[in-house]
Design an enzyme around this catalytic site. Structure first.
Site, mmCIF file in Angstrom:
data_model
loop_
_atom_site.group_PDB
_atom_site.id
_atom_site.type_symbol
_atom_site.label_atom_id
_atom_site.label_comp_id
_atom_site.label_asym_id
_atom_site.label_seq_id
_atom_site.Cartn_x
_atom_site.Cartn_y
_atom_site.Cartn_z
ATOM 1 C CE LYS A 66 1.288 4.285 -0.812
ATOM 2 N NZ LYS A 66 0.168 3.494 -0.243
ATOM 3 C CG ASP A 103 -3.022 4.349 1.984
ATOM 4 O OD1 ASP A 103 -3.613 4.529 0.985
ATOM 5 O OD2 ASP A 103 -1.696 4.270 1.979
ATOM 6 N N GLY A 239 -10.399 -4.849 -1.362
ATOM 7 C CA GLY A 239 -10.084 -3.565 -1.324
ATOM 8 C C GLY A 239 -10.257 -2.480 -2.159
#
Ligand code: ATR
Length: 273
Positions: A66, A103, A239
């Site tokens: 990332k 996210d 999640g």
């Protein structure tokens, strides 16, 4: 020619992204192929360039790339800039590559839309100060919580994040031992649940009005969620929804259509069981 999309990571075999995006494409009746690509640790930039030279239109980026994606992108959305990490790349009309981070938007959507957990005006506890937490703080603070307290095993990292994001809202770093009072929302952004471990949070933070979220997920509730449930937390959520929602926001960025994520989420849940 069919548009190509993929998720790049290392390892990647566990990724649910191909299944999620394939269902989104079927819903939208769009002709695209989404695959998982294992990228060598020293080969990220080359793999991305190669992908976009062909029929590649968009990429999701996962561990450990990332930050590489953040550095590679030609331009960045504001939320990717503050996250200093990119999980979505998009090939723009002019051939340049845009980096985004979906996210945090995914987490906020899963909390507020899918689980009816309000953030505005609420007392929020965030546990952890790694990349996962950095990635969600801006969208979280944009919801105008009354305050966000951030706790981390290594306190100095929580302090750095709190001071870095202090322009965006009321965010304060505290030691676990300093925590007092009940919270409306508690978000576990540590990787402790991967090992079945619990962060050292005092029991007094939990009340019947507390919603507890763990960014991790699995077949069964995480140790943290079970701990909170036993203490009488009003709601526990794992999640998996964040995973689906961050994918939905990426899909929207690429294709201009926001998918019906709920049906995909229920399908994934039933597969996990
Ligand atoms: P990620 O990208 O998933 O955030 P990371 O940057 O390695 O991964 O961060 C992991 C987070 O989980 C950190 O906040 C870490 O705390 P430290 O900063 O003190 O290392 C936290 N963490 C991991 N295992 C933990 C445990 N058993 N108890 C409490 N916190 C834990």
């Amino acid at each position: 020619m069919t548009d190509l999309y993929a998720v790049m990571g290392n390892p990647i075999h566990h990724s649910k992204s191909p299944a999620i995006h394939t269902q989104f494409a079927e819903q939208a009746k769009m002709d695209l192929v989404y695959s998982a690509m294992l990228v060598p640790l020293d080969g990220f930039d080359g793999a991305v360039k190669e992908f976009f030279k062909g029929h590649g239109k968009g990429l999701n980026i996962t561990v450990p790339f990332k930050e590489n994606a953040f550095n590679l992108a030609d331009s960045l959305t504001p939320r990717a800039k503050t996250a200093q990490a990119v999980n979505t790349l998009k090939l723009l009309e002019d051939g340049s590559i845009l980096g985004d981070n979906t996210d945090g938007a995914g987490l906020v959507r899963d909390l507020t839309v899918n689980n009816d957990v309000a953030l505005s005006g609420k007392r929020v506890l965030v546990i952890g100060a790694g990349g996962a937490v950095r990635g969600v703080l801006q969208p979280l603070l944009n919801e105008s919580p009354e305050e966000v307290i951030i706790c981390n095993r290594t306190f100095a990292k929580a302090e750095v994040l709190a001071s870095e994001f202090s322009q965006l809202g009321n965010i304060i770093a505290k030691e676990f031992s300093e925590l007092s009072g009940e919270f409306d929302v508690i978000i576990n952004g540590t990787s402790a649940s991967l090992n079945g471990e619990l962060p050292p949070v005092p029991e007094s933070v939990i009340a019947s009005h507390t919603s507890v979220y763990d960014m991790m997920y699995g077949k069964d509730p995480t140790a943290f969620l079970l701990w909170a449930q036993n203490l009488g937390a009003g709601k526990i959520v794992d999640g998996l929804g964040m995973l689906v929602e961050q994918a939905a926001v990426s899909f929207d960025l690429w294709r201009g259509v926001h998918p019906d994520s709920m049906s995909v989420l229920s399908h994934l849940k039933s597969q996990l069981k």
